[in-house]
Design an enzyme around this catalytic site. Structure first.
Site, PDB file in Angstrom:
ATOM      1  N   LYS A 174       3.455  -6.145  12.791  1.00  0.00           N
ATOM      2  CA  LYS A 174       2.707  -7.215  12.101  1.00  0.00           C
ATOM      3  C   LYS A 174       2.712  -8.504  12.937  1.00  0.00           C
ATOM      4  CE  LYS A 174       5.245  -5.965   8.533  1.00  0.00           C
ATOM      5  NZ  LYS A 174       5.854  -5.627   7.264  1.00  0.00           N
ATOM      6  N   ASP A 210      10.623  -2.507   2.513  1.00  0.00           N
ATOM      7  CA  ASP A 210       9.894  -2.874   1.288  1.00  0.00           C
ATOM      8  C   ASP A 210       9.402  -1.646   0.497  1.00  0.00           C
ATOM      9  OD1 ASP A 210       8.101  -2.322   3.321  1.00  0.00           O
ATOM     10  OD2 ASP A 210       6.823  -4.053   2.992  1.00  0.00           O
TER      11      ASP A 210
HETATM   12  C1  BGC Z   1       6.509  -1.809   8.905  1.00  0.00           C
HETATM   13  C2  BGC Z   1       7.118  -1.076   7.731  1.00  0.00           C
HETATM   14  C3  BGC Z   1       6.729  -1.756   6.443  1.00  0.00           C
HETATM   15  C4  BGC Z   1       5.219  -1.906   6.361  1.00  0.00           C
HETATM   16  C5  BGC Z   1       4.773  -2.625   5.103  1.00  0.00           C
HETATM   17  C6  BGC Z   1       5.004  -1.955   8.710  1.00  0.00           C
HETATM   18  O1  BGC Z   1       4.442  -2.717   9.739  1.00  0.00           O
HETATM   19  O2  BGC Z   1       6.761  -1.090  10.087  1.00  0.00           O
HETATM   20  O3  BGC Z   1       8.516  -1.033   7.866  1.00  0.00           O
HETATM   21  O4  BGC Z   1       7.187  -0.986   5.376  1.00  0.00           O
HETATM   22  O5  BGC Z   1       4.749  -2.632   7.480  1.00  0.00           O
HETATM   23  O6  BGC Z   1       5.292  -3.913   5.043  1.00  0.00           O
END
Ligand code: BGC
Length: 476
Positions: A174, A210
């Site tokens: 992200k 999460d």
């Molecule tokens: C992460 C996950 C997370 C998901 C939703 C992804 O980019 O790798 O660990 O659960 O985003 O937040």
């Protein structure tokens, strides 16, 4: 026209005045259509990637982490007491305190903090100092500095856990890229930051994703819940797996029958297994992203990228003279200017394209917009919505197939799912077709990473009394 898997004409190409334009549009966008055969192929590949991800000596590396969360049981309703949660995953973080009791009437106390870009991209030690300060500010604001409380740490990034209170960050995703954390244990870093402050007394008893928080919160509300899914800025899912199927789990876990597995499906296809559905538009979204070359699957549809995907397509169609008389605008050609919330707004239009027009105005495009342009924009947005729903359904159906109970509730959270007006319905339709024998429901479960994390802290506290095997003894 019904959105069935075998309906290759859904969504329907708009009828335009100019038939040459229609043909060109078909040529440039058909790559975004996934027919039934392709969806079933994605489903089979996902199943195989899951199998390899759980294997002890896989014949090749899976793109799915299939990480053990070390959470061997769901809430049983007896959770009682005050628990805190720290939730990091997006551009905001939250500190929460929940009071769990049978009556469960009290709303949790919550405080939000902006995580500035310089913190998200700056040195790890600073990031954890920032988090410890958030915990302090929360405790001070609520006059609980004198209390010693267990805290569950929701850390929504791919982690390889070694215990319920120990993990290793595999990679950032992200909008985070803080040096010095990949390969380290976020629990340890948080504990060190808390220690440096010397003014708060909290015990980090669990680290979780999460999706896990969402599953736990879902299970608290509905005992059929054994899958958690996030369709938000990022995307991922977790599910309850039989312990004997986790071949790679070498530790002594005698007596543990089931455990939650964090799939980390955002990285599905990072090893190339999904290249056959990748379009040039997807390649460009990846090239424009913070972490190029990773999280292939997430970049096909999640909230951080879906708007950008739409923008890339619309910009290309403009360059090809199909939209806006070939003119476009500065905003349209600016990376990340088209957020995923706009997709939900456009999808929210009924007969009259009120939202679409308002967005075009905001993008300085309205004066060059024809009625055909509006039809095309709505069509593109439908196309990528349908592709998203098919991809998510392909994977979700595999998780459902692994459930042994007679019915399954899937706890879902995330802004994409919450605000998109058609996604839920499409997911239910496609998933039902992919697993016709499974009874399931998708349940919006808000605040899993908050309240769910508090519940995990409660479960951890309960387990500490008798099941030491799932903890690393590094309290303090
Ligand atoms: C992460 C996950 C997370 C998901 C939703 C992804 O980019 O790798 O660990 O659960 O985003 O937040």
């Amino acid at each position: 026209m019904k959105p069935l898997l075998n309906n290759d004409e859904f969504p329907k190409l708009p009828a335009l005045d100019d038939t040459t334009k229609m043909n060109k549009l078909t040529t440039l966008t058909d790559c975004l259509r996934l027919n039934e055969e392709t969806v079933r192929k994605v489903q089979q590949i996902f199943e195989e990637e899951m199998r390899l991800g759980l294997a002890k000596n896989p014949s090749r590396q899976s793109s799915l982490l299939m990480a053990n969360t070390y959470i061997p049981e769901l809430p049983d309703g007896s959770e009682d007491g005050y628990f805190m949660a720290l939730d990091l995953g997006g551009t905001h973080c939250r500190v929460i305190m929940v009071h769990l009791n049978k009556a469960n009437k009290e709303e949790p106390l919550v405080k939000y903090f902006d995580v500035p870009q310089n913190v998200r991209l700056g040195p790890g030690v600073k990031l954890f100092d920032f988090l410890a300060k958030c915990v302090y500010d929360f405790m001070k604001a609520n006059d609980i500095l004198s209390k010693s409380l267990p805290i569950g740490f929701t850390f929504s990034f791919p982690m390889l856990q070694k215990a319920l209170n120990e993990g290793i960050l595999v990679t950032w995703t992200k909008s985070f890229n803080s040096p010095g954390v990949v390969g380290q244990d976020p629990v340890k870093m948080l504990k060190e930051a808390i220690k440096r402050r010397e003014d708060i007394d909290v015990d980090v008893v669990a680290i979780l994703n999460d999706t896990t928080g969402t599953l736990i919160q879902g299970a608290y509300l509905d005992h059929h819940c054994t899958i958690g899914m996030i369709l938000g800025t990022g995307s991922n899912a977790c599910y309850v797996e039989r312990a004997d199927r986790i071949e790679k789990w070498e530790e002594n876990h005698a007596g543990v029958k089931e455990v939650i597995i964090d799939v980390e499906w955002g990285a599905f296809g990072d090893n190339g297994v999904l290249d056959f559905i990748r379009t040039d538009y997807d390649r460009q979204v990846d090239a424009n992203s913070l972490l190029v070359g990773s999280f292939t699957f997430e970049k096909y549809f999640s909230g951080k990228y879906m708007g950008e995907l739409a923008r890339v397509i619309l910009a290309h169609l403009t360059h090809q003279g199909i939209l806006f008389e070939g003119k476009g605008s500065k905003k349209l050609f600016t990376k990340d200017s088209f957020t995923t919330s706009l997709i939900s707004h456009i999808e929210g239009d009924q007969m009259e394209p009120v939202n679409t027009r308002a967005i075009l105005e905001e993008f300085d495009l309205l004066m060059n917009t024809s009625d055909d342009d509006i039809k095309i924009i709505r069509y593109i947005v439908h196309l990528i919505t349908v592709r998203a729903a098919k991809l998510v359904s392909a994977c979700l159906s595999c998780l459902l197939n692994r459930q042994t109970r007679s019915e399954t509730t899937v706890a879902v959270d995330g802004s994409l799912y919450k605000f998109h007006p058609r996604l839920h319905e499409l997911l239910v339709k496609y998933t039902s077709e992919l697993v016709p024998n499974k009874k399931f429901k998708l349940m919006l479960t808000e605040d899993g990473s908050g309240k769910g994390a508090g519940l995990v802290a409660a479960i951890a506290t309960r387990l500490m009394r008798y099941n030491k095997q799932i903890f690393t003894d590094s309290r303090g």
